[in-house]
Design a protein around this motif. Structure first.
Motif, PDB file in Angstrom:
ATOM      1  N   THR A 116      78.563  22.564 -97.197  1.00 35.59           N
ATOM      2  CA  THR A 116      77.141  22.596 -97.561  1.00 35.59           C
ATOM      3  C   THR A 116      76.942  23.116 -98.977  1.00 35.59           C
ATOM      4  O   THR A 116      76.209  22.511 -99.772  1.00 35.59           O
ATOM      5  CB  THR A 116      76.350  23.474 -96.575  1.00 35.59           C
ATOM      6  N   SER A 170      78.425  20.743-101.572  1.00 37.33           N
ATOM      7  CA  SER A 170      77.584  19.552-101.662  1.00 37.33           C
ATOM      8  C   SER A 170      76.297  19.837-102.419  1.00 37.33           C
ATOM      9  O   SER A 170      75.819  18.986-103.180  1.00 37.33           O
ATOM     10  CB  SER A 170      77.252  19.027-100.262  1.00 37.33           C
ATOM     11  N   GLN A 189      65.936  20.932 -98.596  1.00 34.67           N
ATOM     12  CA  GLN A 189      67.055  20.002 -98.665  1.00 34.67           C
ATOM     13  C   GLN A 189      68.362  20.689 -98.301  1.00 34.67           C
ATOM     14  O   GLN A 189      69.230  20.097 -97.664  1.00 34.67           O
ATOM     15  CB  GLN A 189      67.150  19.391-100.068  1.00 34.67           C
ATOM     16  N   ALA A 195      72.406  13.854-100.364  1.00 36.01           N
ATOM     17  CA  ALA A 195      71.445  14.865-100.825  1.00 36.01           C
ATOM     18  C   ALA A 195      71.038  14.625-102.273  1.00 36.01           C
ATOM     19  O   ALA A 195      69.908  14.925-102.667  1.00 36.01           O
ATOM     20  CB  ALA A 195      72.036  16.262-100.668  1.00 36.01           C
ATOM     21  N   ASP A 213      72.951  18.365 -91.460  1.00 36.49           N
ATOM     22  CA  ASP A 213      73.598  17.050 -91.537  1.00 36.49           C
ATOM     23  C   ASP A 213      75.112  17.143 -91.402  1.00 36.49           C
ATOM     24  O   ASP A 213      75.762  16.146 -91.047  1.00 36.49           O
ATOM     25  CB  ASP A 213      73.245  16.358 -92.857  1.00 36.49           C
ATOM     26  N   ILE A 265      77.834  14.033 -98.118  1.00 39.70           N
ATOM     27  CA  ILE A 265      76.648  14.902 -98.139  1.00 39.70           C
ATOM     28  C   ILE A 265      76.097  15.016 -99.556  1.00 39.70           C
ATOM     29  O   ILE A 265      74.872  15.018 -99.765  1.00 39.70           O
ATOM     30  CB  ILE A 265      76.985  16.290 -97.584  1.00 39.70           C
ATOM     31  N   SER A 323      70.774  19.475 -95.359  1.00 44.90           N
ATOM     32  CA  SER A 323      72.182  19.161 -95.601  1.00 44.90           C
ATOM     33  C   SER A 323      73.088  19.975 -94.683  1.00 44.90           C
ATOM     34  O   SER A 323      74.109  19.475 -94.196  1.00 44.90           O
ATOM     35  CB  SER A 323      72.544  19.423 -97.062  1.00 44.90           C
TER      36      SER A 323
END
Length: 215
Positions: A23, A26, A150, A97, A157, A93, A154
């Motif tokens: 995360t 990304s 966001q 994103a 996700d 990702i 993410s």
């Protein structure tokens, strides 16, 4: 349930670590992608704007799970190279994103009065210097809530990346269930851990936002 949690804690910690690494990595990559595309979208180069628009439309118009399959199984097989599931997950990702971050940057920059750019240029700053030193710092304050949102999206996700074999938090739960057959308890713990992660990150971002607004 407590005994199950304690026995499963090492696996959960490892899954949380991978989730956070993917995360955070990304987010940094997506921020760079979003900034570049956001600046292109407000620029005057029609070709670059078209390329950026196509990229954003494709990414936003296809499911993340399809993008993960396309990169990890489709592209690697077609081009004949290998990458780990974690690297593929980070790239997917980031790309996903980045398209949303581009719209966040575009909206944040356009929310700043054009007079700020003109005033900076009148003081002798170039367009690039004015954007970096005057416009973006002001725009960033407006973008923090959207960036936080966001970031949370993410993070959640990453659970989809279990389909390509990433050993993140969700797959850790699946592995524990396969050996204990206690789905209800394990998924309850996984949900709580996701909530705790998101709550902590949300608190940190809110403190950063409050500090910036007080400066």
């Amino acid at each position: 349930m407590f005994e199950l949690f304690m026995d499963s804690l090492p696996a959960f910690i490892e899954g949380m670590k991978i989730t956070l690494i993917i995360t955070v990595s990304s987010l940094f990559l997506a921020t760079g992608i979003g900034l570049v595309l956001g600046l292109i979208n407000i620029g005057n180069n029609k070709i670059l704007r078209l390329i950026a628009k196509v990229y954003i439309d494709i990414v936003r118009g296809t499911p993340l799970i399809v993008q993960a399959f396309f990169l990890y199984f489709g592209m690697t097989g077609y081009l004949g190279f290998h990458m780990t599931a974690e690297v593929a997950g980070t790239i997917v990702i980031s790309i996903n994103a980045g398209a949303y971050m581009a719209e966040i940057f575009r909206g944040g920059i356009q929310a700043i009065d054009k007079g700020q750019m003109e005033a900076a240029r009148s003081l002798g700053l170039s367009s690039t210097q004015a954007m970096l030193k005057v416009v973006l710092p002001q725009a960033f304050r407006h973008m923090i809530p959207a960036i936080l949102n966001q970031f949370i999206i993410s993070l959640k996700d990453t659970s989809i990346l279990t389909v390509i074999g990433v050993s993140e938090l969700t797959q850790s739960g699946q592995i524990i269930i396969s050996s204990t057959y206690r789905s209800f308890e394990v998924w309850t713990m996984v949900g709580i851990l996701y909530f705790v992660l998101i709550y902590i990150l949300s608190t940190i971002f809110r403190q950063i936002e409050a500090r910036l607004n007080n400066d």
